[in-house]
Design a protein around this motif. Sequence first.
Motif, PDB file in Angstrom:
ATOM      1  N   THR A 140       0.843  -1.194   0.000  1.00 34.04           N
ATOM      2  CA  THR A 140       0.000   0.000   0.000  1.00 34.04           C
ATOM      3  C   THR A 140       0.880   1.245   0.000  1.00 34.04           C
ATOM      4  O   THR A 140       2.096   1.162   0.216  1.00 34.04           O
ATOM      5  CB  THR A 140      -0.895   0.032   1.249  1.00 34.04           C
ATOM      6  N   ARG A 141       0.268   2.373  -0.192  1.00 27.82           N
ATOM      7  CA  ARG A 141       0.999   3.643  -0.161  1.00 27.82           C
ATOM      8  C   ARG A 141       1.761   3.767   1.161  1.00 27.82           C
ATOM      9  O   ARG A 141       2.918   4.147   1.191  1.00 27.82           O
ATOM     10  CB  ARG A 141       0.028   4.813  -0.351  1.00 27.82           C
ATOM     11  N   GLU A 142       1.103   3.407   2.259  1.00 28.17           N
ATOM     12  CA  GLU A 142       1.747   3.490   3.570  1.00 28.17           C
ATOM     13  C   GLU A 142       2.918   2.517   3.672  1.00 28.17           C
ATOM     14  O   GLU A 142       3.891   2.769   4.371  1.00 28.17           O
ATOM     15  CB  GLU A 142       0.738   3.211   4.685  1.00 28.17           C
ATOM     16  N   GLY A 143       2.802   1.399   2.982  1.00 25.56           N
ATOM     17  CA  GLY A 143       3.839   0.379   3.013  1.00 25.56           C
ATOM     18  C   GLY A 143       5.141   0.799   2.344  1.00 25.56           C
ATOM     19  O   GLY A 143       6.182   0.176   2.565  1.00 25.56           O
ATOM     20  N   TYR A 144       5.097   1.824   1.518  1.00 28.05           N
ATOM     21  CA  TYR A 144       6.305   2.323   0.869  1.00 28.05           C
ATOM     22  C   TYR A 144       7.210   3.034   1.870  1.00 28.05           C
ATOM     23  O   TYR A 144       8.408   3.155   1.650  1.00 28.05           O
ATOM     24  CB  TYR A 144       5.951   3.289  -0.267  1.00 28.05           C
ATOM     25  N   GLY A 145       6.622   3.526   2.972  1.00 30.21           N
ATOM     26  CA  GLY A 145       7.422   4.271   3.944  1.00 30.21           C
ATOM     27  C   GLY A 145       8.027   5.502   3.303  1.00 30.21           C
ATOM     28  O   GLY A 145       7.331   6.289   2.676  1.00 30.21           O
ATOM     29  N   MET A 146       9.333   5.653   3.430  1.00 29.26           N
ATOM     30  CA  MET A 146      10.042   6.811   2.881  1.00 29.26           C
ATOM     31  C   MET A 146      10.475   6.601   1.427  1.00 29.26           C
ATOM     32  O   MET A 146      10.982   7.520   0.797  1.00 29.26           O
ATOM     33  CB  MET A 146      11.277   7.126   3.736  1.00 29.26           C
ATOM     34  N   ALA A 147      10.278   5.402   0.905  1.00 29.46           N
ATOM     35  CA  ALA A 147      10.683   5.102  -0.478  1.00 29.46           C
ATOM     36  C   ALA A 147       9.810   5.875  -1.462  1.00 29.46           C
ATOM     37  O   ALA A 147       8.655   6.185  -1.174  1.00 29.46           O
ATOM     38  CB  ALA A 147      10.553   3.600  -0.743  1.00 29.46           C
ATOM     39  N   PRO A 148      10.349   6.176  -2.628  1.00 30.88           N
ATOM     40  CA  PRO A 148       9.541   6.844  -3.651  1.00 30.88           C
ATOM     41  C   PRO A 148       8.306   6.014  -4.005  1.00 30.88           C
ATOM     42  O   PRO A 148       8.403   4.798  -4.162  1.00 30.88           O
ATOM     43  CB  PRO A 148      10.481   6.934  -4.856  1.00 30.88           C
ATOM     44  N   LEU A 149       7.183   6.658  -4.119  1.00 28.65           N
ATOM     45  CA  LEU A 149       5.928   5.983  -4.452  1.00 28.65           C
ATOM     46  C   LEU A 149       5.840   5.856  -5.971  1.00 28.65           C
ATOM     47  O   LEU A 149       5.235   6.672  -6.647  1.00 28.65           O
ATOM     48  CB  LEU A 149       4.738   6.767  -3.887  1.00 28.65           C
ATOM     49  N   VAL A 150       6.496   4.832  -6.483  1.00 27.55           N
ATOM     50  CA  VAL A 150       6.528   4.605  -7.932  1.00 27.55           C
ATOM     51  C   VAL A 150       6.169   3.156  -8.215  1.00 27.55           C
ATOM     52  O   VAL A 150       6.412   2.268  -7.406  1.00 27.55           O
ATOM     53  CB  VAL A 150       7.917   4.938  -8.536  1.00 27.55           C
ATOM     54  N   GLY A 151       5.583   2.923  -9.356  1.00 29.19           N
ATOM     55  CA  GLY A 151       5.233   1.569  -9.765  1.00 29.19           C
ATOM     56  C   GLY A 151       4.252   0.907  -8.819  1.00 29.19           C
ATOM     57  O   GLY A 151       3.566   1.562  -8.033  1.00 29.19           O
ATOM     58  N   LYS A 152       4.199  -0.407  -8.926  1.00 30.11           N
ATOM     59  CA  LYS A 152       3.339  -1.212  -8.056  1.00 30.11           C
ATOM     60  C   LYS A 152       4.207  -2.278  -7.430  1.00 30.11           C
ATOM     61  O   LYS A 152       4.959  -2.964  -8.118  1.00 30.11           O
ATOM     62  CB  LYS A 152       2.206  -1.854  -8.851  1.00 30.11           C
ATOM     63  N   GLY A 153       4.080  -2.412  -6.116  1.00 26.61           N
ATOM     64  CA  GLY A 153       4.939  -3.340  -5.414  1.00 26.61           C
ATOM     65  C   GLY A 153       4.208  -4.462  -4.717  1.00 26.61           C
ATOM     66  O   GLY A 153       3.024  -4.354  -4.401  1.00 26.61           O
ATOM     67  N   VAL A 154       4.951  -5.540  -4.468  1.00 28.20           N
ATOM     68  CA  VAL A 154       4.469  -6.695  -3.719  1.00 28.20           C
ATOM     69  C   VAL A 154       5.539  -7.022  -2.680  1.00 28.20           C
ATOM     70  O   VAL A 154       6.730  -7.061  -2.998  1.00 28.20           O
ATOM     71  CB  VAL A 154       4.251  -7.912  -4.647  1.00 28.20           C
ATOM     72  N   ARG A 155       5.105  -7.234  -1.467  1.00 30.17           N
ATOM     73  CA  ARG A 155       6.021  -7.626  -0.393  1.00 30.17           C
ATOM     74  C   ARG A 155       5.903  -9.136  -0.217  1.00 30.17           C
ATOM     75  O   ARG A 155       4.810  -9.685  -0.295  1.00 30.17           O
ATOM     76  CB  ARG A 155       5.617  -6.924   0.909  1.00 30.17           C
ATOM     77  N   PHE A 156       7.046  -9.801   0.022  1.00 24.60           N
ATOM     78  CA  PHE A 156       7.037 -11.240   0.274  1.00 24.60           C
ATOM     79  C   PHE A 156       7.907 -11.546   1.483  1.00 24.60           C
ATOM     80  O   PHE A 156       8.756 -10.743   1.878  1.00 24.60           O
ATOM     81  CB  PHE A 156       7.498 -12.036  -0.956  1.00 24.60           C
TER      82      PHE A 156
END
Length: 130
Positions: A41-57
Motif C-alpha cells: 500500500t501507499r503506507e507500506g512504501y514508507g520513505m521510499a519513492p511511491l513509484v510503480g506497483k509493489g508486492v512484499r514477500f
Amino acid sequence: MKKLLILAALLSSTASAITTQQVITAFQKAGLEASKPVPITREGYGMAPLVGKGVRFLIPSLGEDTGGRVFDVPDAAQRTKLARYYTALGEESAMFYSHVFVYQNIVVQINGELSDAKAAKYKAALMKLK
C-alpha cells in the motif's frame, strides 16, 4: 508511418513487461523462499519513492516479518530512483543494507540479512525471466 512505428514500440515494450507475480513464481520455482506475497500500500512504501506497483514477500528463514519487495516500475527514471533509494540507505548505514536488483521493468529489494550467496540465487532466478 512514424505513428505506426511508435505504436509498435509501445506495444512490444508493454507485451514483454514482467509482472511481480512472475518474479515471485520464479523465486519459488527456483526453490527460494518467497511466501505470502501481498500488494504494498501507499503506507507500506514508507520513505521510499511511491513509484510503480509493489508486492512484499516473506523469507521465513530470516525471521518473522522479514523478506523483500518486488516492484513493477515501467518508467526507467523512476526505476533508477527507487533502486538508488534502497542502495543509498545501505551506504548511509550498514544496518539498512539491502540487496537490490534491477532487471527490465522490475526492481527487487531484499533484506540485507540474507547472505550474499542466497541473494545471488534470487538474482539469477530474476534474470532468467523474459
